[in-house]
Design a protein around this motif. Structure first.
Motif, PDB file in Angstrom:
ATOM      1  N   GLU A  84      -2.550 -14.232   3.159  1.00 58.11           N
ATOM      2  CA  GLU A  84      -3.209 -14.439   4.472  1.00 58.11           C
ATOM      3  C   GLU A  84      -2.731 -15.512   5.041  1.00 58.11           C
ATOM      4  O   GLU A  84      -2.517 -16.623   4.430  1.00 58.11           O
ATOM      5  CB  GLU A  84      -4.654 -14.529   3.956  1.00 58.11           C
ATOM      6  CG  GLU A  84      -5.548 -13.341   3.805  1.00 58.11           C
ATOM      7  CD  GLU A  84      -6.899 -13.459   3.590  1.00 58.11           C
ATOM      8  OE1 GLU A  84      -7.816 -12.424   3.116  1.00 58.11           O
ATOM      9  OE2 GLU A  84      -7.706 -14.564   3.648  1.00 58.11           O
ATOM     10  N   ARG A  85      -2.722 -15.794   6.177  1.00 53.22           N
ATOM     11  CA  ARG A  85      -2.386 -16.783   7.187  1.00 53.22           C
ATOM     12  C   ARG A  85      -1.030 -16.928   7.130  1.00 53.22           C
ATOM     13  O   ARG A  85      -0.607 -17.756   8.049  1.00 53.22           O
ATOM     14  CB  ARG A  85      -3.224 -18.254   6.935  1.00 53.22           C
ATOM     15  CG  ARG A  85      -4.901 -18.002   6.955  1.00 53.22           C
ATOM     16  CD  ARG A  85      -5.232 -19.133   6.665  1.00 53.22           C
ATOM     17  NE  ARG A  85      -4.912 -19.985   5.220  1.00 53.22           N
ATOM     18  CZ  ARG A  85      -4.192 -20.940   5.130  1.00 53.22           C
ATOM     19  NH1 ARG A  85      -3.600 -21.408   6.273  1.00 53.22           N
ATOM     20  NH2 ARG A  85      -4.068 -21.521   3.854  1.00 53.22           N
ATOM     21  N   PHE A  86      -0.143 -16.532   6.316  1.00 55.35           N
ATOM     22  CA  PHE A  86       1.295 -16.860   6.178  1.00 55.35           C
ATOM     23  C   PHE A  86       2.166 -15.627   6.663  1.00 55.35           C
ATOM     24  O   PHE A  86       1.752 -14.587   6.007  1.00 55.35           O
ATOM     25  CB  PHE A  86       1.829 -17.405   4.980  1.00 55.35           C
ATOM     26  CG  PHE A  86       1.252 -18.906   4.377  1.00 55.35           C
ATOM     27  CD1 PHE A  86      -0.206 -19.012   4.118  1.00 55.35           C
ATOM     28  CD2 PHE A  86       2.339 -19.928   4.250  1.00 55.35           C
ATOM     29  CE1 PHE A  86      -0.658 -20.527   3.838  1.00 55.35           C
ATOM     30  CE2 PHE A  86       1.913 -21.259   3.832  1.00 55.35           C
ATOM     31  CZ  PHE A  86       0.480 -21.304   3.816  1.00 55.35           C
ATOM     32  N   SER A  87       3.119 -15.943   7.461  1.00 59.41           N
ATOM     33  CA  SER A  87       4.084 -14.981   7.876  1.00 59.41           C
ATOM     34  C   SER A  87       5.438 -15.348   8.112  1.00 59.41           C
ATOM     35  O   SER A  87       5.648 -16.861   8.375  1.00 59.41           O
ATOM     36  CB  SER A  87       3.763 -14.085   8.996  1.00 59.41           C
ATOM     37  OG  SER A  87       3.652 -14.927  10.160  1.00 59.41           O
ATOM     38  N   ALA A  88       6.429 -14.619   7.898  1.00 66.06           N
ATOM     39  CA  ALA A  88       8.027 -15.271   8.116  1.00 66.06           C
ATOM     40  C   ALA A  88       8.633 -14.140   8.744  1.00 66.06           C
ATOM     41  O   ALA A  88       8.166 -12.933   8.384  1.00 66.06           O
ATOM     42  CB  ALA A  88       8.431 -15.610   6.692  1.00 66.06           C
ATOM     43  N   GLU A  89       9.698 -14.612   9.481  1.00 64.82           N
ATOM     44  CA  GLU A  89      10.580 -13.516  10.261  1.00 64.82           C
ATOM     45  C   GLU A  89      11.735 -14.373  10.379  1.00 64.82           C
ATOM     46  O   GLU A  89      12.064 -15.384  10.228  1.00 64.82           O
ATOM     47  CB  GLU A  89      10.126 -13.258  11.550  1.00 64.82           C
ATOM     48  CG  GLU A  89       9.932 -14.261  12.560  1.00 64.82           C
ATOM     49  CD  GLU A  89       9.324 -13.782  13.975  1.00 64.82           C
ATOM     50  OE1 GLU A  89       9.119 -12.579  14.136  1.00 64.82           O
ATOM     51  OE2 GLU A  89       9.476 -14.580  14.984  1.00 64.82           O
ATOM     52  N   PHE A  90      12.769 -13.172  10.328  1.00 68.40           N
ATOM     53  CA  PHE A  90      14.454 -13.716  10.670  1.00 68.40           C
ATOM     54  C   PHE A  90      14.893 -12.685  11.678  1.00 68.40           C
ATOM     55  O   PHE A  90      15.344 -11.863  11.186  1.00 68.40           O
ATOM     56  CB  PHE A  90      15.023 -13.568   9.264  1.00 68.40           C
ATOM     57  CG  PHE A  90      16.248 -14.398   9.504  1.00 68.40           C
ATOM     58  CD1 PHE A  90      17.384 -14.203   8.305  1.00 68.40           C
ATOM     59  CD2 PHE A  90      16.881 -15.048  10.413  1.00 68.40           C
ATOM     60  CE1 PHE A  90      18.810 -14.675   8.132  1.00 68.40           C
ATOM     61  CE2 PHE A  90      18.211 -15.549  10.348  1.00 68.40           C
ATOM     62  CZ  PHE A  90      18.827 -15.618   9.478  1.00 68.40           C
TER      63      PHE A  90
END
Lengths: 113, 109
Positions: free
Chosen positions: A63-69
């Motif tokens: 929850e609350r954390f996300s990442a993208e590239f």
């Protein structure tokens, strides 16, 4: 050839706000790794990404954390509704190929007040 | 699986030698060594790929045993600038780069 660039270097957020951490890999590097480090502790793996793909996010809270590239632009680590426990140094590293030399950015020091 | 480093901490006088070990229960594809000074980013030192490999520059060198389950970092005639935390890193089969818990090295005058 510029090194791995992270910004901002320091970020202060109030509890409940969002934090966005950016990482521009070295030129020619398509693999990005994010780590979290608490004072006097080690480098805790969070997520491994290649362009447009999350390869391994086993170290990232659900929850609350996300990442993208994305295809264009830097890798982003996003923390929503920050809490005091999110205060830490966040480092990213990049490498040109799998299992190759990886180089670190200078880190973002997040402080939640 | 996280590599295991030993010792956790070392205190040296200038000019003394130190060895830092990194081990795994499974063979590693490669091993990477980094040094991190307080408040700074980890800095890449070297990578070892082959079993039996030895590599070094200046007075810092490393070895990778034949089974590729243990690596050692050798610091000879230590200097004040060698102080910091040393990490070994390894990739798992999925390409994830994970680190040992670190060894804190303090070199005193």
């Amino acid at each position: 050839n510029a090194g791995v660039m992270q910004n901002p270097r320091h970020l202060v957020r109030r509890r409940g706000q969002e934090a966005r951490l950016r990482c521009s890999p070295m030129k020619g590097h398509s693999h990005v790794y994010w780590y979290r480090q608490l004072p006097e502790e080690g480098l805790k793996f969070m997520v491994y990404l290649q362009k447009e793909n999350i390869i391994d996010e086993s170290g990232m809270p659900k929850e609350r954390f996300s990442a993208e590239f994305p295809k264009e632009g830097p890798s982003i680590l996003r923390i929503q509704q920050v809490v005091r426990g999110d205060s830490a140094a966040y480092f990213c590293a990049s490498s040109p190929y799998t299992a190759d030399e990886a180089f670190f950015g200078q880190g973002t020091r997040l402080t939640v007040v | 699986q996280q590599p295991v480093q030993s010792p956790q901490a070392v205190i040296l006088r200038e000019g003394e030698d130190a060895v830092i070990n990194c081990s795994s229960s499974k063979a590693l594809y490669s091993v990477h060594w980094y040094r991190q000074k307080h408040g700074e980013a980890p800095v890449f030192l070297m990578i070892l790929l082959k079993g039996g490999e030895q590599k070094g520059h200046d007075k810092i060198s490393a070895s990778f045993n034949e089974k590729k389950q243990q690596s050692s970092l050798y610091l000879t005639a230590s200097q004040l600038s060698y102080s910091g935390t040393y990490f070994c890193g390894a990739y798992n089969q999925g390409g994830k780069l994970i680190f040992g818990q670190g060894t804190e090295l303090s070199v005193k005058p």
